[in-house]
Design a protein around this motif. Structure first.
Motif, mmCIF file in Angstrom:
data_model
loop_
_atom_site.group_PDB
_atom_site.id
_atom_site.type_symbol
_atom_site.label_atom_id
_atom_site.label_comp_id
_atom_site.label_asym_id
_atom_site.label_seq_id
_atom_site.Cartn_x
_atom_site.Cartn_y
_atom_site.Cartn_z
ATOM 1 N N LEU A 145 69.815 -6.691 58.141
ATOM 2 C CA LEU A 145 70.728 -6.431 57.028
ATOM 3 C C LEU A 145 70.002 -6.499 55.684
ATOM 4 O O LEU A 145 70.245 -5.672 54.797
ATOM 5 C CB LEU A 145 71.874 -7.449 57.048
ATOM 6 C CG LEU A 145 72.845 -7.357 58.230
ATOM 7 C CD1 LEU A 145 73.791 -8.544 58.223
ATOM 8 C CD2 LEU A 145 73.630 -6.047 58.196
ATOM 9 N N LEU A 146 69.094 -7.470 55.550
ATOM 10 C CA LEU A 146 68.346 -7.564 54.304
ATOM 11 C C LEU A 146 67.451 -6.340 54.099
ATOM 12 O O LEU A 146 67.299 -5.857 52.974
ATOM 13 C CB LEU A 146 67.514 -8.840 54.278
ATOM 14 C CG LEU A 146 68.287 -10.151 54.096
ATOM 15 C CD1 LEU A 146 67.320 -11.335 54.040
ATOM 16 C CD2 LEU A 146 69.153 -10.123 52.845
ATOM 17 N N ARG A 147 66.881 -5.844 55.182
ATOM 18 C CA ARG A 147 66.064 -4.631 55.063
ATOM 19 C C ARG A 147 66.936 -3.425 54.703
ATOM 20 O O ARG A 147 66.528 -2.556 53.932
ATOM 21 C CB ARG A 147 65.289 -4.382 56.356
ATOM 22 C CG ARG A 147 64.206 -5.417 56.639
ATOM 23 C CD ARG A 147 63.097 -5.409 55.596
ATOM 24 N NE ARG A 147 62.380 -4.144 55.567
ATOM 25 C CZ ARG A 147 61.315 -3.873 56.330
ATOM 26 N NH1 ARG A 147 60.847 -4.778 57.170
ATOM 27 N NH2 ARG A 147 60.718 -2.706 56.233
ATOM 28 N N MET A 148 68.129 -3.363 55.280
ATOM 29 C CA MET A 148 69.075 -2.304 54.901
ATOM 30 C C MET A 148 69.379 -2.371 53.408
ATOM 31 O O MET A 148 69.377 -1.354 52.706
ATOM 32 C CB MET A 148 70.384 -2.451 55.679
ATOM 33 C CG MET A 148 70.365 -1.964 57.100
ATOM 34 S SD MET A 148 72.020 -2.059 57.824
ATOM 35 C CE MET A 148 72.877 -0.815 56.856
ATOM 36 N N SER A 149 69.644 -3.574 52.935
ATOM 37 C CA SER A 149 69.944 -3.759 51.519
ATOM 38 C C SER A 149 68.792 -3.297 50.658
ATOM 39 O O SER A 149 68.987 -2.648 49.623
ATOM 40 C CB SER A 149 70.253 -5.238 51.238
ATOM 41 O OG SER A 149 70.383 -5.473 49.857
ATOM 42 N N ASN A 150 67.574 -3.609 51.093
ATOM 43 C CA ASN A 150 66.418 -3.231 50.293
ATOM 44 C C ASN A 150 66.240 -1.720 50.248
ATOM 45 O O ASN A 150 65.822 -1.169 49.218
ATOM 46 C CB ASN A 150 65.158 -3.897 50.838
ATOM 47 C CG ASN A 150 64.099 -4.062 49.784
ATOM 48 O OD1 ASN A 150 64.351 -4.628 48.723
ATOM 49 N ND2 ASN A 150 62.910 -3.550 50.049
ATOM 50 N N VAL A 151 66.542 -1.026 51.345
ATOM 51 C CA VAL A 151 66.471 0.440 51.329
ATOM 52 C C VAL A 151 67.530 1.001 50.382
ATOM 53 O O VAL A 151 67.262 1.938 49.621
ATOM 54 C CB VAL A 151 66.636 1.017 52.749
ATOM 55 C CG1 VAL A 151 66.692 2.541 52.695
ATOM 56 C CG2 VAL A 151 65.484 0.577 53.646
ATOM 57 N N HIS A 152 68.737 0.429 50.424
ATOM 58 C CA HIS A 152 69.762 0.846 49.458
ATOM 59 C C HIS A 152 69.256 0.664 48.027
ATOM 60 O O HIS A 152 69.488 1.514 47.155
ATOM 61 C CB HIS A 152 71.041 0.025 49.649
ATOM 62 C CG HIS A 152 71.973 0.563 50.682
ATOM 63 N ND1 HIS A 152 72.468 1.852 50.652
ATOM 64 C CD2 HIS A 152 72.535 -0.027 51.777
ATOM 65 C CE1 HIS A 152 73.288 2.047 51.673
ATOM 66 N NE2 HIS A 152 73.339 0.930 52.376
ATOM 67 N N LEU A 153 68.567 -0.459 47.780
ATOM 68 C CA LEU A 153 68.030 -0.726 46.450
ATOM 69 C C LEU A 153 67.007 0.332 46.056
ATOM 70 O O LEU A 153 67.013 0.827 44.925
ATOM 71 C CB LEU A 153 67.399 -2.121 46.416
ATOM 72 C CG LEU A 153 66.751 -2.565 45.108
ATOM 73 C CD1 LEU A 153 67.739 -2.519 43.951
ATOM 74 C CD2 LEU A 153 66.173 -3.973 45.258
#
Length: 226
Positions: A91-99
């Protein structure tokens, strides 16, 4: 097609978050160093691990939409396998891609509604610390400086509790970046100096370039005011 896939991924995250509750900016300053380094692999590789590895490769070569979909698939599989620490890391990696895609709201919601809740539920302070760092980066990029400062501060508090010098220095430098954006250059300089001393005492070299860049930015901003 990509928009449809991304929508499905977001809907999945909301559904997972709800189920768990039932059951339980400007480019003129240096950007923060990523602290998302939660380990997710072991010898017994699963389909979730394969999705995660593929997502990581896609992110590194710049195919961010595909990386986002694959991180979502990895998160789904990890959650089904009840591997919640790995679920949170995905989930944190997903968030970082969104960023990286400048999707600030989506990046924020993935952390607040899923990752942070998961880490809190399983009692993972290191996961919570990484979540706070990610939120600090998101709000910094979105120019929400009060929120960014608060989350970087929370990261630092947990880092001290866990005796994690690297994460603590990262939080101090994050706070310095916020102060640079707020034009509080003297306070930012004090934070940069403190980070440098902490890194020197702990023999940590990975922040040397960020410290140098922050100093240069402060000097440039101060000179432009004269």
């Amino acid at each position: 097609m990509n928009k449809i896939c991304l929508t499905l991924v977001c809907l999945f995250l909301v559904a997972i978050s709800n189920a768990q509750n039932v059951n339980s900016g400007p480019q003129d300053v240096p950007q923060p160093v990523s602290a998302i380094n939660i380990s997710v692999f072991n010898v017994d590789e699963t389909s979730a691990d394969e999705f995660f590895e593929d997502a990581d490769r896609n992110e590194r070569r710049g195919d961010l939409n595909e990386a986002l979909i694959l991180f979502g698939k990895a998160a789904f599989e990890y959650n089904n396998d009840k591997k919640f620490s790995r679920y949170g890391a995905s989930l944190l990696r997903m968030s970082n891609v969104h960023l990286l895609l400048l999707h600030y709201v989506e990046a924020e919601q993935v952390v607040l509604n899923a990752a942070l809740k998961t880490y809190s539920r399983i009692g993972s302070k290191s996961g919570q610390m990484a979540s706070y760092n990610q939120l600090g980066k998101i709000y910094f990029a979105a120019n929400k400086l009060t929120q960014s400062l608060w989350f970087y501060t929370q990261q630092g508090i947990l880092a001290q509790q866990l005796k994690n010098n690297t994460s603590y220095i990262d939080s101090v430098l994050g706070i310095a970046l916020v102060k640079i954006k707020k034009k509080e250059y003297n306070l930012a300089t004090k934070d940069v100096n403190r980070a440098e001393l902490l890194a020197k005492n702990a023999k940590i070299t990975q922040f040397a370039q960020q410290i140098k860049t922050s100093r240069s930015t402060i000097a440039e901003k101060q000179n432009s005011k004269k």
